[in-house]
Design an enzyme around this catalytic site. Structure first.
Site, short mmCIF file in Angstrom:
data_model
loop_
_atom_site.label_atom_id
_atom_site.label_comp_id
_atom_site.label_asym_id
_atom_site.label_seq_id
_atom_site.Cartn_x
_atom_site.Cartn_y
_atom_site.Cartn_z
NE ARG A 1 7.23 0.50 5.04
CZ ARG A 1 5.87 0.08 4.90
NH1 ARG A 1 5.75 -1.18 4.65
NH2 ARG A 1 5.00 0.65 5.39
CG HIS B 1 3.75 4.03 8.75
ND1 HIS B 1 3.94 5.03 7.41
CD2 HIS B 1 3.27 2.76 8.03
CE1 HIS B 1 3.66 4.37 6.50
NE2 HIS B 1 3.33 3.21 6.64
NE ARG C 1 -1.95 -2.14 2.74
CZ ARG C 1 -2.08 -3.52 2.10
NH1 ARG C 1 -3.05 -3.48 1.26
NH2 ARG C 1 -1.01 -4.37 2.79
CB THR C 2 3.34 2.61 2.19
OG1 THR C 2 2.42 2.11 3.30
CG2 THR C 2 3.96 4.06 2.49
CE LYS D 1 26.55 -4.08 -5.44
NZ LYS D 1 26.47 -3.28 -6.68
#
Lengths: 305, 139
Positions: free
Chosen positions: A101, A129, A51-52, A80
């Protein structure tokens, strides 16, 4: 330029302005079709999201802008060993704004210390959030028409539920809010939130383990998922995951104008049969989230029509 | 017990009894070339018992670290055998690279070159929080 790490980075006035802009976008989408033309959004998702990420991407596309980025850490140089600070300095060469995120708490804050372009926190571990909170606020506003004078039930994982933390911080600033915190003892709201947000703002709250005993008092019920990815111990997750399941029969005693919200994804905590109840607002909540993110992108890119 | 008086240097007084070795370690006083006297558990009218540290050289004491470790301590700067300046400590609003975040989920655990930065969240309870993850640390 400002970064959005926590919902507390926004004042009530700024939130009101975002809601007004989002309402304007809902009313006349065509007007905003080219608002972010020639602007590029980078979505840096070190942790899975449906969703986000998609709502940010859709938001930017609907504003006429471009989107670049990665959808999981495995397809980035993080594998890496590249630091977050180096990644954002790289991406800043190709984009105008970053949405991040990350599974580590405070990663977007660490990025914002080195980034020459605005950073939006799209979820950092179990911490914050803020853009989900903007979606939640817009949903409550659209359905209830106000934030004040409401009894808000928050149910499920209140310990690691970052959406819950941000929502409590945001709503604690409004008058006559009462929180009912419904969770098993192991997943109670962290003390720092009770001290910093609830006690400091003199917000009334109580804790209980029983949803059925309090559902009739609630104006808003915010359900959350018990998140497997936050547990170090699988056995604890299995024991707690189905502690709360909202069913249609449980809604018999609930108010007729109760608004049921959920940041999604859900697993079992809301039975599918509840989806058809007029009080289920979690699907419109996603749509409102997109409009709020459009407003936020315009605001942080300092774009106006 | 007598310790020689200082001509040029500093005296950290009113240290909570038993706290002087911690202060010695955090201020890295072992790295100084001069004499440093630690006087532990001496009588105090105000505090009952207290510790004192005397440094026999002019030295720029980090008052933020000292304030975090012992906000009730006082610092007296001695010049030519006389008190030149007296400073009271206080809990600093921010402390950087003094304590480390203990939250295993915090970005400071994995991100290289990041300052360990804490802000004062509650002066009354002497509580600091990591600026990244909000994890709590008691002063």
């Amino acid at each position: 330029m400002f970064h959005l790490n926590s919902i507390q980075d926004l004042t009530e006035t700024q939130i009101d302005a975002l809601i007004s802009l989002a309402e304007e976008i809902v009313r006349d989408k065509a007007k905003f079709r080219e608002a972010c033309r020639y602007k590029t959004l980078a979505t840096l998702f070190y942790e899975a999201s449906t969703r986000t990420r998609l709502s940010f991407e859709a938001a930017m596309h609907e504003l006429g802008g471009n989107v670049i980025g990665f959808a999981d850490a495995a397809s980035s140089s993080a594998t890496k060993g590249e630091s977050v600070a180096d990644t954002v300095r790289t991406v800043a060469c190709y984009a105008d704004i970053i949405v991040m995120r990350h599974p580590k708490e405070g990663a977007p804050m660490a990025a914002s210390l080195k980034s020459p372009i605005p950073i939006i926190n799209a979820g950092d571990g179990g911490h914050n959030h803020p853009t989900q909170t903007l979606a939640d606020l817009f949903t409550i506003y659209k359905i209830k028409g106000r934030f004040e004078k409401q009894t808000i039930g928050l149910c499920g994982d209140l310990m690691f539920g970052r959406t819950v933390h941000s929502l409590i911080r945001a709503l604690s600033r409004y008058n006559d809010i009462e929180f009912v915190l419904i969770s098993p003892e192991e997943l109670r709201l962290p003390d720092y939130l009770k001290e910093d947000s609830l006690n400091r703002s003199n917000v009334t709250f109580r804790e209980t383990e029983e949803l059925e005993g309090v559902i009739q008092e609630l104006d808003v019920l915010y359900m959350t998922r018990v998140q497997r990815e936050r547990f170090f111990n699988e056995a604890d997750y299995v024991r707690l995951k189905d502690r709360y399941i909202l069913t249609r029969s449980m809604l018999r005693n609930a108010k007729e104008d109760l608004a049921i919200l959920h940041p999604l994804p859900r697993v079992n905590e809301i039975a599918v049969e509840v989806d058809d109840d007029h009080r289920a607002c979690y699907f419109s909540q996603m749509l409102y989230g997109k409009y709020m993110r459009m407003a936020l992108l315009m605001n942080m890119l300092e774009v106006s029509l | 017990m007598n310790i020689d008086s200082i001509q040029n240097g500093i005296v950290i007084d009113h240290i909570r009894a038993g706290n002087s070795l911690r202060i010695y370690r955090y201020l890295e006083l072992d790295k100084l070339a001069c004499s440093v006297a630690i006087i532990q558990n001496c009588k105090s009218r105000k505090m009952g018992r207290k510790d004192i540290i005397k440094i026999d050289e002019e030295y720029e004491v980090n008052l933020d670290i000292l304030g975090y470790l012992d906000p009730d301590a006082t610092v007296t700067f001695i010049r030519d055998g006389k008190t030149a300046l007296k400073r009271k400590c206080a809990l600093p609003d921010k402390i950087i690279n003094v304590i480390h975040c203990k939250n295993p989920r915090c970005i400071t655990v994995t991100e290289p070159g990041l300052d360990q930065s804490f802000r004062l969240a509650d002066r009354e309870r002497k509580r600091y929080r990591c600026i990244y993850c909000d994890a709590s640390m008691q002063a």
